[in-house]
Scaffold this motif. Structure first.
Motif, PDB file in Angstrom:
ATOM      1  N   LEU A 105       0.811  -1.220   0.000  1.00  0.00           N
ATOM      2  CA  LEU A 105       0.000   0.000   0.000  1.00  0.00           C
ATOM      3  C   LEU A 105       0.841   1.266   0.000  1.00  0.00           C
ATOM      4  CD1 LEU A 105      -2.699  -1.113   2.612  1.00  0.00           C
ATOM      5  CD2 LEU A 105      -2.858  -1.158   0.114  1.00  0.00           C
ATOM      6  N   SER A 106       2.153   1.128   0.022  1.00  0.00           N
ATOM      7  CA  SER A 106       3.014   2.315   0.019  1.00  0.00           C
ATOM      8  C   SER A 106       3.259   2.791  -1.401  1.00  0.00           C
ATOM      9  CB  SER A 106       4.352   2.002   0.701  1.00  0.00           C
ATOM     10  OG  SER A 106       5.177   1.228  -0.158  1.00  0.00           O
ATOM     11  N   ASP A 107       3.923   3.918  -1.511  1.00  0.00           N
ATOM     12  CA  ASP A 107       4.265   4.470  -2.827  1.00  0.00           C
ATOM     13  C   ASP A 107       5.643   4.018  -3.300  1.00  0.00           C
ATOM     14  OD1 ASP A 107       1.884   5.928  -2.903  1.00  0.00           O
ATOM     15  OD2 ASP A 107       2.765   7.597  -1.781  1.00  0.00           O
ATOM     16  N   GLU A 108       6.295   3.189  -2.472  1.00  0.00           N
ATOM     17  CA  GLU A 108       7.649   2.767  -2.789  1.00  0.00           C
ATOM     18  C   GLU A 108       7.715   1.253  -2.976  1.00  0.00           C
ATOM     19  OE1 GLU A 108      10.141   4.802  -3.281  1.00  0.00           O
ATOM     20  OE2 GLU A 108       8.990   6.606  -2.728  1.00  0.00           O
ATOM     21  N   PRO A 109       8.546   0.794  -3.927  1.00  0.00           N
ATOM     22  CA  PRO A 109       8.734  -0.649  -4.063  1.00  0.00           C
ATOM     23  C   PRO A 109       9.559  -1.191  -2.898  1.00  0.00           C
ATOM     24  CG  PRO A 109      10.222   0.514  -5.534  1.00  0.00           C
ATOM     25  CD  PRO A 109       9.325   1.550  -4.931  1.00  0.00           C
ATOM     26  N   GLY A 110       9.360  -2.450  -2.593  1.00  0.00           N
ATOM     27  CA  GLY A 110      10.153  -3.112  -1.562  1.00  0.00           C
ATOM     28  C   GLY A 110      10.618  -4.453  -2.075  1.00  0.00           C
ATOM     29  N   ILE A 111      11.286  -5.213  -1.226  1.00  0.00           N
ATOM     30  CA  ILE A 111      11.730  -6.548  -1.613  1.00  0.00           C
ATOM     31  C   ILE A 111      11.307  -7.538  -0.534  1.00  0.00           C
ATOM     32  CG2 ILE A 111      13.656  -5.797  -3.052  1.00  0.00           C
ATOM     33  CD1 ILE A 111      15.525  -6.318  -0.677  1.00  0.00           C
ATOM     34  N   VAL A 112      11.044  -8.778  -0.959  1.00  0.00           N
ATOM     35  CA  VAL A 112      10.636  -9.823  -0.029  1.00  0.00           C
ATOM     36  C   VAL A 112      11.428 -11.094  -0.293  1.00  0.00           C
ATOM     37  CG1 VAL A 112       8.301  -8.932   0.299  1.00  0.00           C
ATOM     38  CG2 VAL A 112       8.743 -10.597  -1.529  1.00  0.00           C
ATOM     39  N   SER A 113      11.481 -11.933   0.708  1.00  0.00           N
ATOM     40  CA  SER A 113      12.173 -13.216   0.606  1.00  0.00           C
ATOM     41  C   SER A 113      11.633 -14.029  -0.568  1.00  0.00           C
ATOM     42  CB  SER A 113      11.961 -13.992   1.907  1.00  0.00           C
ATOM     43  OG  SER A 113      12.279 -15.355   1.735  1.00  0.00           O
ATOM     44  N   PRO A 114      12.494 -14.789  -1.234  1.00  0.00           N
ATOM     45  CA  PRO A 114      12.023 -15.651  -2.335  1.00  0.00           C
ATOM     46  C   PRO A 114      11.113 -16.778  -1.859  1.00  0.00           C
ATOM     47  CG  PRO A 114      14.366 -16.025  -1.859  1.00  0.00           C
ATOM     48  CD  PRO A 114      13.963 -14.810  -1.092  1.00  0.00           C
ATOM     49  N   LEU A 115      10.944 -16.929  -0.543  1.00  0.00           N
ATOM     50  CA  LEU A 115       9.981 -17.904  -0.020  1.00  0.00           C
ATOM     51  C   LEU A 115       8.551 -17.438  -0.231  1.00  0.00           C
ATOM     52  CD1 LEU A 115      11.688 -18.861   3.375  1.00  0.00           C
ATOM     53  CD2 LEU A 115      11.619 -20.234   1.272  1.00  0.00           C
ATOM     54  N   TYR A 116       8.375 -16.126  -0.447  1.00  0.00           N
ATOM     55  CA  TYR A 116       7.048 -15.561  -0.655  1.00  0.00           C
ATOM     56  C   TYR A 116       6.650 -15.679  -2.135  1.00  0.00           C
ATOM     57  CZ  TYR A 116       7.395 -13.130   3.912  1.00  0.00           C
ATOM     58  OH  TYR A 116       7.505 -12.827   5.230  1.00  0.00           O
ATOM     59  N   PHE A 117       5.323 -15.653  -2.394  1.00  0.00           N
ATOM     60  CA  PHE A 117       4.809 -15.559  -3.763  1.00  0.00           C
ATOM     61  C   PHE A 117       4.405 -14.101  -4.000  1.00  0.00           C
ATOM     62  CE2 PHE A 117       3.002 -20.177  -3.549  1.00  0.00           C
ATOM     63  CZ  PHE A 117       4.294 -20.668  -3.541  1.00  0.00           C
ATOM     64  N   VAL A 118       4.816 -13.559  -5.125  1.00  0.00           N
ATOM     65  CA  VAL A 118       4.466 -12.183  -5.482  1.00  0.00           C
ATOM     66  C   VAL A 118       3.628 -12.215  -6.754  1.00  0.00           C
ATOM     67  CG1 VAL A 118       5.349  -9.882  -6.034  1.00  0.00           C
ATOM     68  CG2 VAL A 118       6.631 -11.366  -4.465  1.00  0.00           C
ATOM     69  N   PHE A 119       2.561 -11.422  -6.787  1.00  0.00           N
ATOM     70  CA  PHE A 119       1.695 -11.401  -7.966  1.00  0.00           C
ATOM     71  C   PHE A 119       0.965 -10.065  -8.038  1.00  0.00           C
ATOM     72  CE2 PHE A 119      -0.381 -13.477  -4.405  1.00  0.00           C
ATOM     73  CZ  PHE A 119      -1.633 -12.890  -4.333  1.00  0.00           C
ATOM     74  N   GLU A 120       0.341  -9.813  -9.194  1.00  0.00           N
ATOM     75  CA  GLU A 120      -0.425  -8.582  -9.372  1.00  0.00           C
ATOM     76  C   GLU A 120      -1.749  -8.907 -10.048  1.00  0.00           C
ATOM     77  OE1 GLU A 120       1.935  -5.968 -11.708  1.00  0.00           O
ATOM     78  OE2 GLU A 120       2.018  -7.291 -13.454  1.00  0.00           O
ATOM     79  N   ALA A 121      -2.745  -8.078  -9.776  1.00  0.00           N
ATOM     80  CA  ALA A 121      -4.077  -8.297 -10.344  1.00  0.00           C
ATOM     81  C   ALA A 121      -4.075  -7.975 -11.830  1.00  0.00           C
ATOM     82  CB  ALA A 121      -5.093  -7.422  -9.618  1.00  0.00           C
TER      83      ALA A 121
END
Length: 396
Positions: free
Chosen positions: A83-99
């Protein structure tokens, strides 16, 4: 989409695999069931990410992250949105996706993906043995095959508005609870300014730590005697524990029973555990990391002792000794000075004001907890259509 549908998540979202290859993004995020997607240092109070974050996924504003870690409030993990205006990074254990564009409102999708319906579908996809040590071993195919509820967009918006109204009420109650906690801390600070001090040893009749029954003897565990550990100490009304021992376990170890009216202090433990104090309302046993203070009621009111000890939490922590993990000891606790009014009448007057604030805070927390339960039932009912959307909207 013209009507309600159940579709695989793969039809609604697109997987994101952008890596932090140059390592320039240092905004490490984590997913919390309570707080959503937040800075890792805010959640853990320290950096726990790998030194090399080039393999971490980049999460752009608006994108989603699925954390497979389970908890009491998130049996199948948590989905959160940046929900922020800045990109971040997450562990590769997480799944990342977009609508996918035009398929679902992002606000609605986040609600739907944290619903009973979605996680029930996900559970049905999981193979045997997928749950282990607090982390679901979810494969990509299983996650993206789980189905999501998609009503028409107008209904999605209505559901978002209804749940947001409940969330706003919960947030207001949480803010009120935090404000009351500030008042309480102010009361504790004022005790030291208003009264003289005595050593804890001067106002207690007994002080003792407990012990741990042998883990190799199964007959020592699973009884009806609450067995308190240091991580469970910070509570105004301790009457039970997460683990129980048997009478044989109590007699066959150094564990001891603590009577109602005692203040208990955590002598060691992870993070800020050491130095915490709680009040015993019903008999419990304790392990060796918990020191029980039995008040001399001719000198100190039992609950006043609790607050007086809490007013010195920071001092106690600073007195902890040890190289790898500083700990407290019985002697260190007993020699700690605490504020003490000259008379029981003065203690009673101070206690009345303090307990009034604590009661208000407990009531506020309970109301917030009830609203969170209502939210869960309401969202589930709206998604499975057992609650009509219009009456629900009017009722909020």
């Amino acid at each position: 989409m013209s009507d309600w549908q159940q579709v695989p998540l793969s039809e609604v979202v697109t997987r994101v695999t952008t890596k932090n290859v140059d390592g320039t993004n240092e905004n490490v995020l984590t997913v919390s069931a309570e707080h959503g997607l937040i800075a890792q240092e805010s959640f853990f109070t320290k950096k726990v990410a790998s030194k090399d974050t080039s393999g971490y996924y980049v999460v752009a504003p608006g994108q989603f992250v699925y954390n497979k870690s389970t908890s009491k409030s998130a049996a199948y993990g948590t989905v959160a949105r940046n929900l922020s205006d800045e990109p971040g990074i997450v562990s590769p254990l997480y799944f990342v996706f977009e609508a996918k564009d035009g398929v679902a409102l992002p606000e609605f999708l986040e609600l739907s993906l944290n619903s009973t319906q979605f996680f029930s579908s996900l559970a049905g996809m999981l193979r045997e043995g997928a749950r282990s040590h607090g982390l679901l071993n979810v494969r990509l195919g299983e996650f993206y095959s789980a189905t999501v509820t998609l009503p028409p967009e107008s209904v999605q918006q209505q559901i978002v508005e209804i749940i947001s109204a409940v969330d706003n009420q919960v947030s207001a109650l949480n803010a009120e609870s935090e404000a009351l906690d500030g008042v309480y801390r102010g009361f504790l600070h004022s005790l030291g300014e208003r009264y003289g001090e005595v050593k804890i040893s001067e106002v207690v009749s007994q002080a003792f730590a407990g012990g741990t029954p042998s883990r190799s003897k199964t007959e020592f565990y699973g009884g009806d005697i609450p067995w308190l550990k240091s991580g469970e100490v910070e509570n105004d009304c301790i009457a039970t524990a997460a683990e129980f021992i048997t009478e044989a376990g109590l007699k066959g170890s150094s564990a001891k029973m603590v009577p109602p009216g005692a203040t208990v202090v955590a002598m060691y433990g992870q993070g800020d555990t050491k130095g915490r104090a709680g009040f015993v309302e019903a008999p419990v046993s304790t392990n060796q990391a918990v020191l029980a203070l039995i008040p001399d009621e001719n000198l100190v009111l039992p609950r006043f002792l609790l607050h007086a000890v809490r007013s010195k939490t920071d001092d106690l922590r600073h007195r902890a000794v040890g190289s790898s993990q500083p700990n407290l000891s019985k002697s260190l606790v007993l020699t700690q000075t605490i504020p003490m009014p000259d008379s029981l009448a003065d203690q009673e007057q101070a206690l009345a004001a303090i307990d009034s604030v604590r009661a208000d805070q407990a009531s506020t927390r309970e109301e917030a907890g009830r609203l969170r339960e209502v939210r869960s039932v309401l969202l589930s009912g709206l998604l499975d259509r057992t609650i009509d959307i219009e009456p629900a909207k009017l009722g909020v």
